[in-house]
Design a protein around this motif. Sequence first.
Motif, mmCIF file in Angstrom:
data_model
loop_
_atom_site.group_PDB
_atom_site.id
_atom_site.type_symbol
_atom_site.label_atom_id
_atom_site.label_comp_id
_atom_site.label_asym_id
_atom_site.label_seq_id
_atom_site.Cartn_x
_atom_site.Cartn_y
_atom_site.Cartn_z
ATOM 1 N N ILE A 258 0.828 -1.207 0.000
ATOM 2 C CA ILE A 258 0.000 0.000 0.000
ATOM 3 C C ILE A 258 0.865 1.260 0.000
ATOM 4 N N GLY A 259 1.867 1.306 0.870
ATOM 5 C CA GLY A 259 2.736 2.483 0.942
ATOM 6 C C GLY A 259 3.426 2.768 -0.371
ATOM 7 N N GLU A 260 3.919 1.730 -1.020
ATOM 8 C CA GLU A 260 4.588 1.890 -2.313
ATOM 9 C C GLU A 260 3.597 2.336 -3.385
ATOM 10 N N ILE B 171 -4.703 7.119 -5.886
ATOM 11 C CA ILE B 171 -5.475 5.906 -5.587
ATOM 12 C C ILE B 171 -6.018 5.934 -4.167
ATOM 13 N N ALA B 172 -5.627 6.914 -3.380
ATOM 14 C CA ALA B 172 -6.087 6.999 -1.989
ATOM 15 C C ALA B 172 -7.609 6.964 -1.879
ATOM 16 N N HIS C 293 -9.425 3.465 5.852
ATOM 17 C CA HIS C 293 -9.435 4.861 6.271
ATOM 18 C C HIS C 293 -8.157 5.272 6.985
ATOM 19 N N CYS C 294 -7.272 4.356 7.213
ATOM 20 C CA CYS C 294 -6.029 4.652 7.918
ATOM 21 C C CYS C 294 -4.842 4.322 7.010
ATOM 22 N N LEU C 295 -4.759 5.024 5.894
ATOM 23 C CA LEU C 295 -3.718 4.741 4.905
ATOM 24 C C LEU C 295 -2.313 5.003 5.423
ATOM 25 N N GLY C 296 -2.181 5.820 6.435
ATOM 26 C CA GLY C 296 -0.861 6.133 6.973
ATOM 27 C C GLY C 296 -0.422 5.211 8.093
ATOM 28 N N CYS C 297 -1.296 4.309 8.527
ATOM 29 C CA CYS C 297 -0.944 3.394 9.616
ATOM 30 C C CYS C 297 0.197 2.472 9.183
ATOM 31 N N PRO C 298 1.089 2.160 10.108
ATOM 32 C CA PRO C 298 2.190 1.253 9.756
ATOM 33 C C PRO C 298 1.707 -0.081 9.194
ATOM 34 N N ALA C 299 0.629 -0.625 9.738
ATOM 35 C CA ALA C 299 0.135 -1.915 9.253
ATOM 36 C C ALA C 299 -0.325 -1.819 7.798
ATOM 37 N N SER C 300 -1.042 -0.760 7.457
ATOM 38 C CA SER C 300 -1.533 -0.634 6.086
ATOM 39 C C SER C 300 -0.388 -0.360 5.114
ATOM 40 N N GLN C 301 0.647 0.295 5.570
ATOM 41 C CA GLN C 301 1.784 0.599 4.707
ATOM 42 C C GLN C 301 2.531 -0.671 4.298
ATOM 43 N N GLY C 302 2.535 -1.683 5.163
ATOM 44 C CA GLY C 302 3.240 -2.914 4.870
ATOM 45 C C GLY C 302 2.370 -3.978 4.229
ATOM 46 N N GLU C 303 1.089 -3.693 4.089
ATOM 47 C CA GLU C 303 0.126 -4.646 3.545
ATOM 48 C C GLU C 303 0.091 -4.522 2.025
ATOM 49 N N THR C 304 -0.064 -5.638 1.320
ATOM 50 C CA THR C 304 -0.196 -5.575 -0.132
ATOM 51 C C THR C 304 -1.632 -5.226 -0.495
#
Length: 68
Positions: A10-12, A20-21, A30-41
């Motif tokens: 997601i982060g990439e 695409i946000a 809704h939490c695109l900046g969360c560390p978990a979402s950043q590492g999720e595909t």
Amino acid sequence: MAEITKDTRIGEALCINPNIAPVLMSIGMHCLGCPASQGETIAEAAMVHGVDIDELMEQIAKAEPADL
């Protein structure tokens, strides 16, 4: 420009095309900046949110690329 695929994190993907946000937010991310979402595909996000990955990828492909 790099291509966004199902396996793109997601982060990439947001770095490749920040536009695409709204697509991701529309599926409940809704939490695109969360560390978990950043590492999720994107595929993992679709699965967690109960969204068909192929439909999501179509929406992502339609998002206007950002002018960088």
